[in-house]
Write a protein that holds these residues in place. Structure first.
Motif, PDB file in Angstrom:
ATOM      1  N   HIS A 268      10.441 -29.272  63.030  1.00  0.00           N
ATOM      2  CA  HIS A 268       9.205 -28.693  62.379  1.00  0.00           C
ATOM      3  C   HIS A 268       8.427 -30.455  62.263  1.00  0.00           C
ATOM      4  O   HIS A 268       6.654 -30.191  62.352  1.00  0.00           O
ATOM      5  CB  HIS A 268       9.244 -28.188  61.405  1.00  0.00           C
ATOM      6  CG  HIS A 268       9.986 -26.514  60.944  1.00  0.00           C
ATOM      7  ND1 HIS A 268       9.165 -25.841  61.245  1.00  0.00           N
ATOM      8  CD2 HIS A 268      11.146 -26.668  60.385  1.00  0.00           C
ATOM      9  CE1 HIS A 268      10.245 -24.747  60.976  1.00  0.00           C
ATOM     10  NE2 HIS A 268      10.491 -24.898  60.453  1.00  0.00           N
ATOM     11  N   SER A 269       8.471 -31.300  62.328  1.00  0.00           N
ATOM     12  CA  SER A 269       7.893 -32.532  62.518  1.00  0.00           C
ATOM     13  C   SER A 269       8.086 -32.993  63.868  1.00  0.00           C
ATOM     14  O   SER A 269       7.383 -34.199  64.284  1.00  0.00           O
ATOM     15  CB  SER A 269       8.862 -33.290  61.607  1.00  0.00           C
ATOM     16  OG  SER A 269       8.493 -32.567  60.265  1.00  0.00           O
ATOM     17  N   GLY A 270       9.132 -32.885  64.892  1.00  0.00           N
ATOM     18  CA  GLY A 270       8.980 -33.325  65.983  1.00  0.00           C
ATOM     19  C   GLY A 270       9.694 -34.751  66.100  1.00  0.00           C
ATOM     20  O   GLY A 270      10.440 -34.968  65.165  1.00  0.00           O
ATOM     21  N   LEU A 271       9.985 -34.564  67.237  1.00  0.00           N
ATOM     22  CA  LEU A 271      10.890 -35.730  67.920  1.00  0.00           C
ATOM     23  C   LEU A 271      10.025 -37.595  67.498  1.00  0.00           C
ATOM     24  O   LEU A 271       9.376 -37.691  66.663  1.00  0.00           O
ATOM     25  CB  LEU A 271      11.076 -36.108  69.409  1.00  0.00           C
ATOM     26  CG  LEU A 271      11.604 -34.669  69.791  1.00  0.00           C
ATOM     27  CD1 LEU A 271      11.646 -35.222  71.646  1.00  0.00           C
ATOM     28  CD2 LEU A 271      12.994 -35.158  69.781  1.00  0.00           C
ATOM     29  N   HIS A 272      11.254 -38.279  67.051  1.00  0.00           N
ATOM     30  CA  HIS A 272      11.056 -39.296  66.405  1.00  0.00           C
ATOM     31  C   HIS A 272      10.481 -39.896  64.765  1.00  0.00           C
ATOM     32  O   HIS A 272      10.065 -40.413  64.506  1.00  0.00           O
ATOM     33  CB  HIS A 272       9.687 -40.224  67.417  1.00  0.00           C
ATOM     34  CG  HIS A 272      10.450 -40.461  69.127  1.00  0.00           C
ATOM     35  ND1 HIS A 272      11.531 -41.301  68.923  1.00  0.00           N
ATOM     36  CD2 HIS A 272      10.189 -39.744  70.005  1.00  0.00           C
ATOM     37  CE1 HIS A 272      11.929 -41.593  70.773  1.00  0.00           C
ATOM     38  NE2 HIS A 272      11.283 -40.196  70.947  1.00  0.00           N
ATOM     39  N   SER A 273      10.316 -38.191  64.413  1.00  0.00           N
ATOM     40  CA  SER A 273      10.644 -38.883  63.189  1.00  0.00           C
ATOM     41  C   SER A 273      11.191 -39.116  62.315  1.00  0.00           C
ATOM     42  O   SER A 273      12.507 -39.277  62.349  1.00  0.00           O
ATOM     43  CB  SER A 273       9.829 -36.917  62.340  1.00  0.00           C
ATOM     44  OG  SER A 273       8.960 -36.987  63.266  1.00  0.00           O
ATOM     45  N   ILE A 274      10.859 -39.280  60.704  1.00  0.00           N
ATOM     46  CA  ILE A 274      11.775 -39.910  60.139  1.00  0.00           C
ATOM     47  C   ILE A 274      11.587 -39.428  58.694  1.00  0.00           C
ATOM     48  O   ILE A 274      10.717 -39.525  58.076  1.00  0.00           O
ATOM     49  CB  ILE A 274      11.837 -41.220  59.768  1.00  0.00           C
ATOM     50  CG1 ILE A 274      12.120 -42.295  61.577  1.00  0.00           C
ATOM     51  CG2 ILE A 274      12.186 -41.893  58.854  1.00  0.00           C
ATOM     52  CD1 ILE A 274      13.803 -42.927  61.491  1.00  0.00           C
ATOM     53  N   ALA A 275      12.731 -39.306  57.694  1.00  0.00           N
ATOM     54  CA  ALA A 275      13.042 -38.802  56.641  1.00  0.00           C
ATOM     55  C   ALA A 275      13.241 -39.314  55.727  1.00  0.00           C
ATOM     56  O   ALA A 275      14.829 -40.213  55.725  1.00  0.00           O
ATOM     57  CB  ALA A 275      13.471 -37.819  56.693  1.00  0.00           C
ATOM     58  N   ILE A 276      12.843 -39.499  54.209  1.00  0.00           N
ATOM     59  CA  ILE A 276      14.124 -40.389  53.407  1.00  0.00           C
ATOM     60  C   ILE A 276      13.571 -39.389  52.142  1.00  0.00           C
ATOM     61  O   ILE A 276      12.668 -39.667  51.654  1.00  0.00           O
ATOM     62  CB  ILE A 276      13.225 -42.103  53.100  1.00  0.00           C
ATOM     63  CG1 ILE A 276      12.995 -42.899  54.293  1.00  0.00           C
ATOM     64  CG2 ILE A 276      14.217 -42.645  51.615  1.00  0.00           C
ATOM     65  CD1 ILE A 276      12.129 -44.321  54.263  1.00  0.00           C
ATOM     66  N   SER A 277      14.911 -39.874  51.410  1.00  0.00           N
ATOM     67  CA  SER A 277      15.568 -38.700  49.977  1.00  0.00           C
ATOM     68  C   SER A 277      16.039 -39.650  49.181  1.00  0.00           C
ATOM     69  O   SER A 277      17.149 -40.595  49.908  1.00  0.00           O
ATOM     70  CB  SER A 277      16.373 -37.579  50.786  1.00  0.00           C
ATOM     71  OG  SER A 277      16.893 -36.939  49.454  1.00  0.00           O
ATOM     72  N   PHE A 278      15.710 -39.774  47.865  1.00  0.00           N
ATOM     73  CA  PHE A 278      16.335 -40.259  46.967  1.00  0.00           C
ATOM     74  C   PHE A 278      16.254 -39.721  45.665  1.00  0.00           C
ATOM     75  O   PHE A 278      15.429 -38.680  45.760  1.00  0.00           O
ATOM     76  CB  PHE A 278      15.467 -41.000  47.379  1.00  0.00           C
ATOM     77  CG  PHE A 278      14.293 -41.496  46.371  1.00  0.00           C
ATOM     78  CD1 PHE A 278      13.050 -41.689  45.596  1.00  0.00           C
ATOM     79  CD2 PHE A 278      12.811 -41.112  48.258  1.00  0.00           C
ATOM     80  CE1 PHE A 278      12.135 -41.908  45.699  1.00  0.00           C
ATOM     81  CE2 PHE A 278      11.880 -41.808  48.199  1.00  0.00           C
ATOM     82  CZ  PHE A 278      11.737 -41.405  46.890  1.00  0.00           C
ATOM     83  N   ILE A 279      16.334 -40.093  44.856  1.00  0.00           N
ATOM     84  CA  ILE A 279      16.511 -39.662  43.432  1.00  0.00           C
ATOM     85  C   ILE A 279      15.418 -40.123  42.243  1.00  0.00           C
ATOM     86  O   ILE A 279      16.301 -41.507  42.096  1.00  0.00           O
ATOM     87  CB  ILE A 279      17.786 -39.458  42.671  1.00  0.00           C
ATOM     88  CG1 ILE A 279      18.458 -38.350  43.481  1.00  0.00           C
ATOM     89  CG2 ILE A 279      17.657 -38.475  41.056  1.00  0.00           C
ATOM     90  CD1 ILE A 279      20.068 -37.867  42.889  1.00  0.00           C
ATOM     91  N   LEU A 280      14.565 -39.828  41.999  1.00  0.00           N
ATOM     92  CA  LEU A 280      13.723 -40.863  41.182  1.00  0.00           C
ATOM     93  C   LEU A 280      13.479 -40.369  39.721  1.00  0.00           C
ATOM     94  O   LEU A 280      13.378 -38.603  39.161  1.00  0.00           O
ATOM     95  CB  LEU A 280      11.982 -40.595  41.975  1.00  0.00           C
ATOM     96  CG  LEU A 280      11.526 -41.509  41.634  1.00  0.00           C
ATOM     97  CD1 LEU A 280      11.616 -43.049  41.534  1.00  0.00           C
ATOM     98  CD2 LEU A 280       9.578 -40.658  41.548  1.00  0.00           C
ATOM     99  N   LYS A 281      13.963 -40.888  38.666  1.00  0.00           N
ATOM    100  CA  LYS A 281      14.482 -40.731  37.877  1.00  0.00           C
ATOM    101  C   LYS A 281      12.978 -40.650  36.643  1.00  0.00           C
ATOM    102  O   LYS A 281      11.905 -41.822  37.270  1.00  0.00           O
ATOM    103  CB  LYS A 281      15.181 -41.428  36.639  1.00  0.00           C
ATOM    104  CG  LYS A 281      16.810 -41.421  37.892  1.00  0.00           C
ATOM    105  CD  LYS A 281      17.440 -40.467  36.687  1.00  0.00           C
ATOM    106  CE  LYS A 281      18.792 -40.358  37.375  1.00  0.00           C
ATOM    107  NZ  LYS A 281      19.433 -38.870  37.163  1.00  0.00           N
TER     108      LYS A 281
END
Length: 290
Positions: A268-281
Motif C-alpha cells: 500500500h505504500s510501495g517499495l523503500h518505505s519505512i515505518a516506525i511503531s512505538f508506545i506513546l504514553k
C-alpha cells in the motif's frame, strides 16, 4: 488454567523468528490480481511481490472467510488451549468481524478477538505485548483487556518513498501524483483510531526526511515506552539499521526490532518505505534519559 495460543493475520508482518519463538498462529489473507487469481500471502511472499513489481499490478487483499478462522482455531481448542486473535484494524479489513463470527462456534471464552486498530508494525507491537502477558500467565481475556487499554497509545508512522502506490490505490489524482513526484514530496502516513491518515508532507532527500521524523519522535522520549520500538522496512534494511543505531545510542530504549513490511507497507505504500511503531504514553515517564 488453559494456556493461550496467540493468532494474528498475515498483514501484521510478524517475522518468522517471532512465529517460531512464541508459536504464533497466522491467518493468511489472500491476494487478488487483475486476472482474479488468488495467492496466499503467507506463502512465498517475496516471489509474489517480485511478480507484482514486474507486471506493474497493484495487489488487493481479500479477507479470509469465517471458515478459515474456524479451521485454524479448532485444533487449538481441542488441545485444551484458549485462542487470542489480534486482527488488523476493523476500519481497514473485515478480518475482525469474520474472526468474531468464527469465535461464536466455540464455547464462550475459548476464543477472544481483539481489534488492534492498527496495521503492520503497529499490530506487531500488540502481538509482542501479548506474548509477554501470556508468558506471565494471563488469560486470553485478561490479555485482551490489557491490549485494549493500551492500543490507542501505539503509534505508527510510515515514510512513503514516492506517491505511485497511493496513486494506484486511488488516493491521489494523476496531477497530484505527477507534481508530487516531480517535487520529491514524501508524505508521512499515520494511524489514528484504526484509520490510516496523511500527516506531514516532507520534500527532498529521504535521509533528511527520516532525520526530521526521528528528531520529532525522540523529542517525545519522556513519554515513549522504553521497552520496545519496531521498525518495518521494505528494501531499506541499511536505513532501518541506521535508525535503530541512532535510537539505541541516543536513548534508553531497551530493544529496537526490525521487521520486513512485506504485506501492509509494501503493498500500500510501495517499495523503500519505512515505518516506525512505538508506545506513546499520555503522561511523562520517570527516569527515561541516560
Amino acid at each position: 488454567m488453559s494456556k493461550v495460543r496467540i493468532f494474528v493475520d498475515s498483514i501484521s508482518d510478524i517475522p518468522e523468528e517471532w512465529i517460531d519463538k512464541y508459536k504464533i498462529g497466522i491467518i493468511p489473507l489472500y491476494i487478488v490480481f487483475q486476472e482474479d487469481s488468488y495467492l496466499d500471502i503467507e506463502i512465498n511472499v517475496h516471489d509474489m511481490y517480485n511478480k507484482v513489481e514486474m507486471n506493474g499490478q497493484l495487489p488487493q487483499t481479500s479477507t479470509p472467510p469465517p471458515a478459515d478462522f474456524f479451521k485454524a482455531f479448532r485444533p487449538v481448542i481441542e488441545n485444551g488451549e484458549d485462542v487470542l486473535y489480534i486482527s488488523v484494524s476493523s476500519h481497514l479489513s473485515s478480518t475482525y468481524q469474520n474472526a468474531v463470527t468464527a469465535s461464536r462456534e466455540f464455547p464462550p471464552g475459548r476464543v477472544t478477538v481483539v481489534d488492534s486498530l492498527n496495521v503492520s508494525a503497529g499490530t506487531a507491537m500488540m502481538v509482542l505485548l501479548a506474548t509477554q502477558l501470556a508468558s506471565e500467565g494471563k488469560s486470553a481475556i485478561g490479555i485482551a483487556e490489557s491490549l485494549e487499554t493500551i492500543r490507542d497509545e501505539i503509534q505508527l508512522n510510515v515514510v512513503v518513498n514516492n506517491l505511485d502506490y497511493l496513486h494506484k490505490g486511488g488516493r491521489l489524482s494523476n496531477l497530484k501524483n505527477l507534481l508530487g513526484n516531480m517535487l520529491k514530496i514524501r508524505p508521512v502516513l499515520y494511524v489514528s483510531h484504526g484509520r490510516v491518515l496523511s500527516g506531514v508532507k516532507y520534500r527532498g532527500n529521504k535521509q533528511r526526511i527520516l532525520k526530521k521524523l526521528l528528531s520529532s519522535i525522540l523529542s517525545q522520549i519522556h513519554r515513549i515506552d522504553h521497552d520496545h520500538i519496531i521498525i518495518a522496512q521494505t528494501l531499506e534494511k541499511e536505513t532501518a539499521e541506521w535508525i535503530r543505531n541512532v535510537i539505541l545510542d541516543e536513548t534508553s530504549i531497551k530493544k529496537v526490532h526490525i521487521i520486513e513490511g512485506g504485506c501492509a507497507i509494501r503493498s500500500h505504500s510501495g517499495l523503500h518505505s519505512i515505518a516506525i511503531s512505538f508506545i506513546l504514553k499520555s503522561e511523562p515517564l520517570v527516569h527515561t534519559q541516560r
